[in-house]
Each structure stands twice: as structure tokens, then as C-alpha cells.
Design a protein around this motif. Sequence first.
Motif, PDB file in Angstrom:
ATOM      1  N   CYS A  14      58.986  35.141  26.228  1.00 34.12           N
ATOM      2  CA  CYS A  14      59.296  36.156  26.915  1.00 34.12           C
ATOM      3  C   CYS A  14      60.556  36.515  27.034  1.00 34.12           C
ATOM      4  O   CYS A  14      61.452  36.031  25.999  1.00 34.12           O
ATOM      5  CB  CYS A  14      59.343  35.571  28.487  1.00 34.12           C
ATOM      6  SG  CYS A  14      57.853  34.667  29.153  1.00 34.12           S
TER       7      CYS A  14
ATOM      8  N   CYS B 170      57.926  25.990  28.987  1.00 36.84           N
ATOM      9  CA  CYS B 170      56.484  26.082  28.250  1.00 36.84           C
ATOM     10  C   CYS B 170      56.364  25.271  27.010  1.00 36.84           C
ATOM     11  O   CYS B 170      55.285  24.385  26.945  1.00 36.84           O
ATOM     12  CB  CYS B 170      56.368  27.437  27.764  1.00 36.84           C
ATOM     13  SG  CYS B 170      56.258  28.808  29.085  1.00 36.84           S
TER      14      CYS B 170
ATOM     15  N   CYS C 295      63.636  33.939  27.038  1.00 31.33           N
ATOM     16  CA  CYS C 295      63.708  32.976  25.855  1.00 31.33           C
ATOM     17  C   CYS C 295      63.947  33.400  24.643  1.00 31.33           C
ATOM     18  O   CYS C 295      64.668  33.083  24.057  1.00 31.33           O
ATOM     19  CB  CYS C 295      62.492  32.031  26.004  1.00 31.33           C
ATOM     20  SG  CYS C 295      62.596  30.752  26.968  1.00 31.33           S
TER      21      CYS C 295
END
Length: 434
Positions: A316, A365, A319
Amino acid sequence: MERTTVALKRYEASPDSLRELVQLCDGFSGLQPDLDVLIKPNLVALDDRHPMSLYGVFTTTRLVHDMVILLKEYGVERITIGEGSVRVKGYGVSTHRIYEYLGYPSLTKRYGVKLIDLLEGPFQKVDFGDCRLEVAQRALESDFLINMPVLKTHNQATLSLGLKNLKGCLSLKSRKFCHGSDGSLDHHLSRFVEKIIPALTVLDGIYGLERGPFVFGRAVRMNALIASRDPFSVDVVAAFLAGIDPSKVDHLREFAERHDRSLSLDAFDLRGTPFRELKKTLKWDNTWREDDTGPKAWDRIGVSGVSFPKYDKTLCTGCSGLYGPVMTLLMASYKGTPFDEIEILTGKTMKPSGKARKTFLLGNCMIKKNRKDPAAGQAVLVKGCPPSLEEVQKGMQACGFDASLDIYKMFRDSLMERYAGKAEFDETLFHFSA
Ligand code: SF4
């Protein structure tokens, strides 16, 4: 098939250049003075901790101001500017703070323009066939949406133009969803425009951005304005203008295939300044080593003992913005000797190589996916969604890098110096002036 009209104009004077551009493509066709107009610029995010160049990153305030002038001349009373600028813990400020920084409140004082933060909602769940995304109701309900993107290259999407600028109308949750682990970013980018439909797209190419979309890229003065009532046409012509084949831009190719549209320049009726006079090739990305262990440039310097695979489309924006800091801190701590077999993993799908002594997992994540993977070296967890710069620094130090945020600050200061004292880089274009 009938050719769609696309206007091109060299930016020379305000508001005349924009006036001519809009006339050339009949851009106000269908606009009535009593309609509710929403202008969507690109004010993606503002770093409040480091100096940040806005060239090729933000829509110029000058062009937004010019659009307001034209709308007022046309008799439009209800004008709103809406953006949903990204801010995450420890980075970025609210859209309203950005409006203040750029002087937008003067547009309210002088012309009665309303300023809204699209991230404040309310949002409507919109069915895109294979998923439902939360879209700011305001963007769906406006009578006349004017999309005002910037001409910038983008490391993941190749180009960030009009179709991509509409992502700023989504909730943060939906934006993250678009960077899903199936790598479907371009699929989503190709579809926003089917539900969030601009009546007019005006692309601000006063500055173009190479190796974007962040400040680490290099801005180029282009003085190019492109407009059309057809959003797809603007993006295709802008791609050609930047020297990038639109058939290589996945979201444009997918849109073209779905709607049986041509990606040839001949498909457009170009009016105004000759195309060749505005064209400038923009470099769009850094190349990586064949084994994907880091940028090719590292071979020249001799960097070894570290693997930093190239970002993928699952990363995303939050990040993704940390690639620059990680790279800077890593390079600053390189003293000519190999690092201690470290791997840095990002996004949602990367897997440990099984060869590293330490595995730096950037963001929640990666932590969730790999912390217990037996192939990982000693896992260094850089928590956050996205992590803060302090977490990144801590994680890099735990991997043995001599990481200092003071060095990063010095690097950011040096980026600003690239533009200082050059007449073509005019900061006043970003701050409201009468
Ligand atoms: S950790 Fe990073 S990649 Fe994962 S959802 Fe958060 S911002 Fe996106």
C-alpha cells in the motif's frame, strides 16, 4: 469509431491557458450555473516532518485557482474542492491542514468555495462486480466532477494520472484493499472511473515527475496541460506525452480491452498546442538486479550481504513510502564491507529466501505471513500498518545497520536543494496568490 477530442495547451498564463484549454475540448459542455461542482485535485499526502518538494507531486494551486475563476465566470455558485490526503500514524497531516498550507482558504474567502476532506465520509458501498468499495458519497453525488490529476510516473502503476487520482475518493480501508495479495491493483485502477465519473479531466503537467510517485523522484518542468471530457483519453495522451507506451500501463490496457477502446494516438482528435512541442520522456522506475536482491545501482557500489527485493503491487501507499527511507538508511550505513546476510521483505506476498541470518519484516502484513516461517532468519518485526520511521530505524539497527534518522533528514534536505535557485521551479505556483 469517432475520435474523441483532447485539448493540449502549453501553460503560459493564468487563467488564460486553462480557459483556452477548456474551450478547445468544449469542457464545460453540460455545465449549468446552478449545478453542484466538485473539483478533485491530487494532494496525495504532505510530510510534516521533512521538507517536501511539491513539483510533480501535487496539482498546482495556481491551476486549481484558475479553474475556480473560470467556473465563477461561467456563473457557477456551488463549487467544492474535495481530496482525501493520506495520513497514517507518524506521517502526514489532514487534508484540511494541507489546504491551509497551500492557501486554499483564500478560495473560500474570495469565491465562496467549500473545502472538504473526502476521508471524513460518509461513504457509500459501491458494487464493482467482484468487490464492493467504499466511495465518498460526495464524489458520487456531485453534478459535475472535475478531476485534476498530475503528470507523474508511479513505481507500481507505471503512471498516476486521471484514472488513478480517483483512488483518493475511496476510504483508506478500500484503498488498502486495492493493494490486495492477488496483485490486482491495476485491475482496480482501471475501474474507479466506471462509477466515479468525471465530466471533465484536466491534467496538470506544468511539472512532470520522473521515478515517482514520491519526493525521491525528479521533477521536470513541462508546461503541459491536457483536457478532455473523456477521462481515458486524457490518460492515454498523457502517457504518450511522457514517452510511455500506454499499452504497457496495465490499468490503461485493461480499461481499453474492456471497453473496446484504442490505445493509438490516432484515435484522438488532438487540438491546441502541437503534441511534439510538449512531449518529454519521463523515466519511470529504478531497475533491479536480475536476482531481485536490490537495485542494479548497488552493483556499481559493491553492496552485498543484503537482499531487498523490489516492491510489488501488494504494497500500500503507506508502506511503499518507506522504501525511500529504508534505502537511504541502508546506503548510509554501507562502509564497503558486506552486510551480515540480511533480507528485507515487504508487501503481502514476499517469502523468506531461506538464506538470510536475519529477516526484516516490514509492516503487519509481512509479520503475519512470515514470522513463523522456518525459512526466515531471525525475524525482526517492524510493526505497524504502516510502521513509523522510528520503528523502521529500530528494526534496521536490530539487523546491524548503522541507521540514523538524522542522516535521513539530511538526505531529504538535499532533495530540496536540487530545485533551489532554478527559475523553472516556482514555489509560488503551489501557494495561493491573487
Ligand atoms: S502493513 Fe503495509 S502493506 Fe500491509 S496493509 Fe498495512 S500499509 Fe498495507
